[in-house]
Design an enzyme around this catalytic site. Sequence first.
Site, PDB file in Angstrom:
ATOM      1  N   HIS A 106       0.839  -1.193   0.000  1.00 15.11           N
ATOM      2  CA  HIS A 106       0.000   0.000   0.000  1.00 15.11           C
ATOM      3  C   HIS A 106       0.876   1.247   0.000  1.00 15.11           C
ATOM      4  O   HIS A 106       1.937   1.267   0.639  1.00 15.11           O
ATOM      5  CB  HIS A 106      -0.905   0.027   1.228  1.00 15.11           C
ATOM      6  CG  HIS A 106      -1.700  -1.218   1.417  1.00 15.11           C
ATOM      7  ND1 HIS A 106      -2.628  -1.662   0.511  1.00 15.11           N
ATOM      8  CD2 HIS A 106      -1.700  -2.132   2.427  1.00 15.11           C
ATOM      9  CE1 HIS A 106      -3.170  -2.784   0.947  1.00 15.11           C
ATOM     10  NE2 HIS A 106      -2.618  -3.095   2.104  1.00 15.11           N
ATOM     11  N   ARG A 201      -1.492  -4.718  -6.152  1.00 20.34           N
ATOM     12  CA  ARG A 201      -1.305  -6.165  -6.192  1.00 20.34           C
ATOM     13  C   ARG A 201      -0.031  -6.460  -6.964  1.00 20.34           C
ATOM     14  O   ARG A 201       0.102  -6.095  -8.133  1.00 20.34           O
ATOM     15  CB  ARG A 201      -2.521  -6.815  -6.843  1.00 20.34           C
ATOM     16  CG  ARG A 201      -2.598  -8.319  -6.657  1.00 20.34           C
ATOM     17  CD  ARG A 201      -3.870  -8.897  -7.290  1.00 20.34           C
ATOM     18  NE  ARG A 201      -5.070  -8.414  -6.648  1.00 20.34           N
ATOM     19  CZ  ARG A 201      -6.020  -7.701  -7.262  1.00 20.34           C
ATOM     20  NH1 ARG A 201      -5.905  -7.403  -8.545  1.00 20.34           N
ATOM     21  NH2 ARG A 201      -7.090  -7.298  -6.606  1.00 20.34           N
TER      22      ARG A 201
END
Length: 334
Positions: A106, A201
């Site tokens: 993140h 991802r």
Amino acid sequence: MERKLYPLKFEPILKQRIWGGTKLKTLLNKKTGSATDIGESWELSGVEGNVSVVSNGFLKGNTLNELLEIYMSELVGDKVFEKFGDIFPLLIKFIDANDVLSIQVHPDDELAQKRHNSFGKTEMWYVMQADEGSSLISGFKKDVSKEEYLKALQEKRLDDLLAKHEVAPGDVFFIPAGRVHAIGKGILLAEIQQTSDVTYRIYDFDRRDAQGKTRELHTDLALDAIDFSGGGQYKTEYNTNTNDVSKIVESPYFVTSLINLDGHVLQKDFYKLDSFIILIGVEGQAEIIYHDNQKETITMGETILIPADLKEIVIQSTGKCKLLEVHIPDGESK
């Protein structure tokens, strides 16, 4: 007669995931119907399109955002409201990993603001249940270069660079923005995070959905977000005593403590805090007593928001009970 704010419960927002399972139903009593792939229960959320709705008391049916508009600092605290305004700063989830999640990262506040007009995503995990031999990924085994990382990613051996940790109930992992991570198969956990739904991802084990499609990867976006340093202690060590409160995580974004009770009455006052309190049931059951002996029950798998204006409560357990207690610290991050 004036109606005072009280401990607030919310309707869970259930999320089907390719890696989800049935533990949210079987262990946490979530109403998932016949679905066998429910991976997340968003317990307290102000994320656009996924805003929590009150399920108890006279405010039942109101959204979290509506409460913020009406009650402002009475709900969240003066400093919190001054900083975040009508945005609730934390997102609380329960996660059931019936299969391994993607390896992901993140962005921090600066990068997330620049790219997505969003907060970054620092989070923590509290393991509630884990099948024998279950493990998760947090961080690199050692420092790596971008070149080493990209080569390993291309050769589908990224797993070799990452630190794996076998887990048990009560284990805590703090995941700052930038740390590569993945929840492993067989783990049920509570997640506390900044209000953000931005995930990059990195690798998804070439997994395909029911239509035979792979999920999107974010290789280029992730590259600038990753902290390539490695080693060190990734699991959060903490001490806990029965019938006591133990601080387990203190970050610029949230402070989390563990309340560990066994047939005990605990008096809590929050006069020194200028923040709401979130209580998350991770084991057993307790009663929250407030406003002249009014009561609300919290059980394993439930989350309750204690408004900032409610400065005194009593927590009473008749047996073993563990609650996570979360609030926003003073002088929170820029």
